[in-house]
Design an enzyme around this catalytic site. Structure first.
Site, PDB file in Angstrom:
ATOM      1  N   ASP A  82       0.818  -1.221   0.000  1.00 31.98           N
ATOM      2  CA  ASP A  82       0.000   0.000   0.000  1.00 31.98           C
ATOM      3  C   ASP A  82       0.850   1.269   0.000  1.00 31.98           C
ATOM      4  OD1 ASP A  82      -2.448  -1.546   0.310  1.00 31.98           O
ATOM      5  OD2 ASP A  82      -1.819  -1.853   2.384  1.00 31.98           O
ATOM      6  N   LYS A 114       2.392   2.017  -5.170  1.00 30.83           N
ATOM      7  CA  LYS A 114       3.073   1.446  -6.349  1.00 30.83           C
ATOM      8  C   LYS A 114       2.337   1.760  -7.638  1.00 30.83           C
ATOM      9  CE  LYS A 114       2.992  -2.636  -4.438  1.00 30.83           C
ATOM     10  NZ  LYS A 114       2.609  -2.265  -3.061  1.00 30.83           N
ATOM     11  N   GLY A 161      -3.996  -4.318  -4.235  1.00 32.53           N
ATOM     12  CA  GLY A 161      -4.782  -3.246  -4.830  1.00 32.53           C
ATOM     13  C   GLY A 161      -3.922  -2.050  -5.172  1.00 32.53           C
ATOM     14  N   HIS A 162      -4.121  -1.497  -6.351  1.00 28.73           N
ATOM     15  CA  HIS A 162      -3.434  -0.274  -6.761  1.00 28.73           C
ATOM     16  C   HIS A 162      -4.488   0.781  -7.080  1.00 28.73           C
ATOM     17  CE1 HIS A 162       0.220  -2.486  -6.859  1.00 28.73           C
ATOM     18  NE2 HIS A 162       0.011  -3.085  -8.006  1.00 28.73           N
ATOM     19  N   GLN A 212       1.770  -6.225  -3.036  1.00 27.56           N
ATOM     20  CA  GLN A 212       2.085  -6.226  -1.598  1.00 27.56           C
ATOM     21  C   GLN A 212       3.397  -5.461  -1.333  1.00 27.56           C
ATOM     22  OE1 GLN A 212       1.408  -9.594  -2.971  1.00 27.56           O
ATOM     23  NE2 GLN A 212      -0.735  -9.199  -2.658  1.00 27.56           N
TER      24      GLN A 212
END
Length: 427
Positions: free
Chosen positions: A13, A16, A40-41, A223
């Site tokens: 988080d 990225k 998640g991005h 991650q």
């Protein structure tokens, strides 16, 4: 031309997606090499916000080919849903490539994941419940289902039967759950086959040919370093290798072809799920970081645990990944604090420790040793160069760079694509 790895240097988080998107217009391929839809991005383009879970962030860059590598575990329903959502918003997804060797997340993997977490109770890991761990376990146990198996119905049926033979025993006798019918699983998976087929490719061959032709390839980890199954805060980790070495195995590219490894650092620290977190805050400062930083998991929807910057884990990330650069994100979130604590070492049983302890027990008992840095109150979101930043913000960045062991080449001063200060080019 370079092959670059871009990865999280904390617990994930870190931003990225923003970093990948920033580079996306300059690279030819963006490759996810591990993880699944447990990562998640969030990418902000103009006034549009995109939340990506499985797809590489490069899918938002028109000239870029997004690739899902062999090291990724793919939930076919999630993949098709994400593609459909982007298509509805006018994003061209036709260039996506998916490795035929990537493993598939099936309904029985998500079932096993959820019931196991409930069974563990207080000892639960804090997984996303999306079947990631059980899918990787099947891969290692050699009973996994790969994308290519969708195109041989006989093989697919045999593999599903073999996988469920044992799992149904566990579900029925240990968890008191109804057995899963293999035929229904096969039927569901075959229903995805034709929709996914246009994207399936020998991605290892494609990527190696691209590098031989001088193309630029960016490998994007999900991650973060401290969630790596080998090098993270085990057992509170993911089931794959987000560290730089994972790019080689997860994409089928040799280490001699990688030129640069970029670590993404948040200007403070967060993590989702259970596990040790030495700088975690339980006070008003922690709540302020959570509120100002919008710290809610893109995939999980859970509030992130928040704390001050931890230079010990940053140094560790530099070491285990061979980092050449850092991209520092969310510096703007720290605006308004008169003083900002930075963890420079730990105290463990009365001793000062400046490197991450290899012992899980020691890490659980680590207490942060802080140095106080002067804060700033000026708005930094319009800064375009490093010299535009207030002196104290410059000092904070320089201190983090010295403590972390690698140069900071870019700084995020806001969520937007253009709200970034580039100090040194990544290409």
């Amino acid at each position: 031309m370079p092959a670059l790895v871009l990865l999280g240097a904390q617990w994930g988080d870190e931003g990225k997606g923003k970093a990948t998107d920033l580079l996306g217009g300059s690279v030819d391929y963006v490759v996810r090499y591990q993880g699944g839809n447990n990562a998640g991005h969030t990418v902000v383009v103009g006034d549009q916000k995109y939340a990506l879970h499985l797809l590489p962030s490069g899918i938002l860059s028109p000239g870029c080919t997004p690739v899902i590598g062999n090291g990724v575990v793919v939930d076919p329903a999630v993949l098709l849903s994400e593609l459909s959502g982007l298509n509805e918003r006018g994003v061209d997804t036709s260039k996506l490539l998916v490795s035929g060797n990537a493993h598939l997340i099936t309904p029985y993997h998500t079932t096993i994941d959820k019931v196991t977490e409930r069974f563990l109770g207080k000892r639960r890991i804090g997984t996303t419940g999306r079947g990631i761990g059980p899918t990787y376990a099947d891969k290692i146990n050699r009973v996994g289902i790969r994308v290519q198996d969708l195109y041989d119905e006989s093989i697919l049926a045999q593999k599903v039967d073999a996988a469920l033979d044992f799992k149904n025993q566990i579900l029925a006798k240990l968890y008191n759950r109804r057995a899963i019918e293999a035929g229904k699983i096969v039927e569901e998976l075959l229903g995805y086959a034709e929709q996914i087929k246009p994207y399936v490719a020998d991605t290892t061959l494609v990527l190696n040919n691209a590098l031989d032709e001088g193309k630029v390839v960016l490998f994007e980890g999900g991650q973060g370093t401290l969630l790596d199954v080998d090098h993270g805060t085990y057992p509170f980790v993911t089931s794959s290798n987000p560290t730089a070495g994972g790019a080689c195995t997860g994409a089928g590219v040799g280490p001699t072809k990688i030129n640069r490894v970029i670590g993404i650092l948040k200007a403070y620290t967060t993590r989702v799920g259970a596990g040790p977190f030495p700088t975690e805050l339980f006070d008003e400062d922690g709540e302020a970081l959570r509120r100002i930083g919008g710290e809610r998991g893109v995939t999980t929807g859970r509030d992130r645990r928040c704390g001050w910057f931890d230079a010990v884990i940053a140094r560790y990330a530099t070491r285990v990944n061979g980092l050449t650069d850092f991209f520092l994100t969310k510096l703007d979130v720290l605006t308004g604090w008169e003083q900002i604590p930075v963890c420079v070492a730990y105290e463990i049983e009365g001793k000062r420790v400046e490197e991450l302890p290899y012992s899980q027990t020691d890490f659980h008992h680590a207490k942060p040793v802080y140095e106080m840095l002067p804060g700033w109150s000026e708005d930094i979101t319009k800064a375009k160069t490093f010299s535009d930043l207030p002196k104290n913000a410059q000092g904070y960045v320089k201190a983090l760079e010295e403590l972390s062991g690698a140069p900071i080449s870019a700084i995020g001063v806001g969520p937007g694509r253009n709200e970034t200060i580039e100090i040194n080019s990544f290409l």
